[in-house]
Design an enzyme around this catalytic site. Structure first.
Site, short mmCIF file in Angstrom:
data_model
loop_
_atom_site.label_atom_id
_atom_site.label_comp_id
_atom_site.label_asym_id
_atom_site.label_seq_id
_atom_site.Cartn_x
_atom_site.Cartn_y
_atom_site.Cartn_z
CB CYS A 1 8.65 -7.70 -9.42
SG CYS A 1 9.54 -6.31 -10.17
N GLY B 1 4.71 -6.28 -10.17
CA GLY B 1 5.51 -6.29 -11.39
C GLY B 1 6.01 -4.93 -11.85
CB CYS C 1 2.57 1.24 -2.09
SG CYS C 1 1.61 2.51 -2.82
CB CYS D 1 8.75 -4.12 -3.08
SG CYS D 1 7.42 -4.65 -4.17
CB SER E 1 4.33 3.22 -11.13
OG SER E 1 5.30 3.37 -10.12
N1 SAH Z 1 7.34 -1.74 -10.31
C1 SAH Z 1 6.78 -0.46 -10.36
C2 SAH Z 1 5.30 -0.43 -10.03
C3 SAH Z 1 4.85 -1.32 -8.90
S1 SAH Z 1 5.38 -0.84 -7.28
C4 SAH Z 1 7.54 0.52 -9.48
O1 SAH Z 1 8.37 0.08 -8.70
O2 SAH Z 1 7.31 1.71 -9.61
C5 SAH Z 1 4.36 0.57 -6.96
C6 SAH Z 1 4.92 1.55 -5.95
O3 SAH Z 1 4.90 0.98 -4.64
C7 SAH Z 1 6.36 1.94 -6.20
O4 SAH Z 1 6.53 3.33 -6.11
C8 SAH Z 1 7.10 1.24 -5.09
O5 SAH Z 1 8.31 1.84 -4.79
C9 SAH Z 1 6.11 1.32 -3.97
N2 SAH Z 1 6.36 0.36 -2.90
C10 SAH Z 1 6.81 -0.89 -3.01
N3 SAH Z 1 6.88 -1.48 -1.80
C11 SAH Z 1 6.46 -0.57 -0.90
C12 SAH Z 1 6.30 -0.60 0.52
N4 SAH Z 1 6.56 -1.67 1.23
N5 SAH Z 1 5.84 0.51 1.13
C13 SAH Z 1 5.52 1.61 0.39
N6 SAH Z 1 5.66 1.69 -0.93
C14 SAH Z 1 6.13 0.60 -1.59
FE1 SF4 Z 2 9.23 -4.62 -8.61
FE2 SF4 Z 2 8.20 -2.18 -8.23
FE3 SF4 Z 2 8.31 -3.98 -6.22
FE4 SF4 Z 2 10.55 -2.86 -7.12
S1 SF4 Z 2 8.85 -1.82 -6.11
S2 SF4 Z 2 10.26 -5.05 -6.69
S3 SF4 Z 2 10.12 -2.71 -9.28
S4 SF4 Z 2 7.12 -4.16 -8.07
#
Ligand code: SAH
Ligand code: SF4
Length: 369
Positions: free
Chosen positions: A121, A173, A345, A128, A205
């Site tokens: 991503c 992504g 997530c 993330c 999302s």
């Molecule tokens: N890129 C999109 C969808 C993929 S991420 C987005 O960001 O919405 C899916 C979800 O997981 C998002 O709400 C993101 O904020 C959350 N997320 C990412 N890393 C996380 C983590 N380490 N702990 C909890 N939620 C997380």
């Molecule tokens: Fe990409 Fe969603 Fe992860 Fe942010 S939370 S880096 S937008 S996958």
């Protein structure tokens, strides 16, 4: 034989398949049986399937190595089962060797697939795992659809009566950074002649790609919108979500307001709670103020650990939740499931882990196509 680069049959819409057939002098009527075989019945070897002769001939001439079309059938690299048996993470290897992740969740007889839309991503959210690995490439529609077909097959093997009814684009992504492929894939995934996941059971999302949300509104996409917010001021958000320097909080909230008023739809806001960063009562109060007038549901996600981020989960988000509820917003906690297989997530990242539980060899062979 055409010298054109082979295309995935999964990248073709229903009408494109009809056109292909009629160009080959075959009645368009056959498109339906081909579509049903692939998407409703999950047939993986079209050459062995019982089609009427003209279609069987077309398949023989057009699909396969060195021919005009191929099928997206990513190989199962690994399957990892959570300790409660309810979450399965699949590491799927694409034709070019990229490994992506797909998660099948089954709780309370509700089966949901979480799909990836990109390898890596570009948005770089600091907490993330996918963001930490960077951007590799967009997925084609066929590569998104193939994840759903894979999950459907596994679910069918586990329980022939179960149906895959829900889909979330919350894997690797940013869906709205790959919006055309997402749009195309979702048309196929929701098509009632095939996979038939209802549009209202599909959630996109996004980290807040403003032009993408505007397009969803102007084209009145029938899917649900979830916006990952994580910050109630420009600074608070920018520290966690670098993409908000491009689409700032103010323009994102304006866009959400516009989306809500033009579509009449509720927006789901995702909020990852991080101790000391975005979990104070003041932040909750500001958030309630920010969302005033929007039909919003707030989903609180406890932070899942990732290698590249030292922040920790909030000890409790109960007060945070209470403030939002008192302000009139539905506000729920996302359950922390699948954590032990790194399928929670933001934990999706292709990496080898010591506690993988691959399927028994013969079971795997049935799935790897
Ligand atoms: N890129 C999109 C969808 C993929 S991420 C987005 O960001 O919405 C899916 C979800 O997981 C998002 O709400 C993101 O904020 C959350 N997320 C990412 N890393 C996380 C983590 N380490 N702990 C909890 N939620 C997380
Ligand atoms: Fe990409 Fe969603 Fe992860 Fe942010 S939370 S880096 S937008 S996958």
């Amino acid at each position: 034989m055409s010298a054109a680069i082979p295309r995935s049959l999964h990248d073709l819409s229903f009408s494109e398949i009809e056109n292909e057939l009629s160009t080959a002098g075959i009645s368009k009527q056959h498109a339906k049986s081909l579509w049903r075989a692939i998407y409703r019945h999950g047939v993986t070897d079209l050459h062995q399937h019982d089609f009427l002769p003209p279609l069987a001939r077309w398949i023989h001439e057009s699909i396969g190595e060195g021919k005009k079309f191929f099928l997206d059938q990513p190989a199962l690299d690994r399957e990892i089962l959570s300790s409660d048996d309810l979450t399965r993470k699949f590491l799927l290897r694409l034709n070019d060797g990229q490994v992506i992740e797909t998660v099948l969740m089954g709780y309370d007889a509700r089966h949901t697939v979480c799909v990836s839309t990109q390898a890596g991503c570009a948005m770089g959210c600091v907490f993330c795992a996918t963001g930490q690995m960077g951007f590799v490439r967009h997925l084609r529609p066929g590569e998104i659809i193939a994840q759903v077909l894979h999950a459907k097959r596994v679910l069918h093997e586990m329980n022939p009566k179960a149906r895959l009814r829900n889909l979330v684009m919350m894997g690797m992504g940013e869906p709205l950074h790959n919006i055309d492929a997402v749009h195309h894939a979702l048309a196929t995934i929701s098509d009632v002649r095939g996979i038939s996941i209802g549009p209202s059971k599909i959630a996109i999302s996004t980290v807040g790609v403003v032009p993408g949300i505007l397009r969803m509104a102007s084209e009145n996409w029938p899917y649900r919108l979830a916006v990952s917010l994580h910050g109630s001021t420009e600074d608070e958000r920018a520290a966690l979500v670098p993409a908000s320097k491009r689409w700032n909080l103010e323009s994102l909230i304006d866009t959400c307001r516009h989306y809500g008023s033009t579509t009449g739809k509720r927006i789901f806001f995702e909020w990852t709670l991080i101790a000391g960063k975005n979990d104070s009562p003041e932040t909750a109060t500001r958030l309630a103020e920010l969302l005033k007038g929007i039909d919003a549901h707030i989903n609180l996600i406890p932070l899942n650990p990732t290698g590249g981020f030292s922040g920790t989960a909030s000890p409790s988000g109960v007060q945070f939740q209470k403030i939002l509820r008192n302000a009139g917003f539905p506000c729920t906690f996302r359950q922390r499931r699948g954590i032990d297989v790194a399928a929670g997530c933001g934990m999706l990242k292709a990496e080898k882990r010591s506690h993988q539980k691959p399927r028994a060899k013969d079971e795997c062979d049935k799935i790897v196509t």
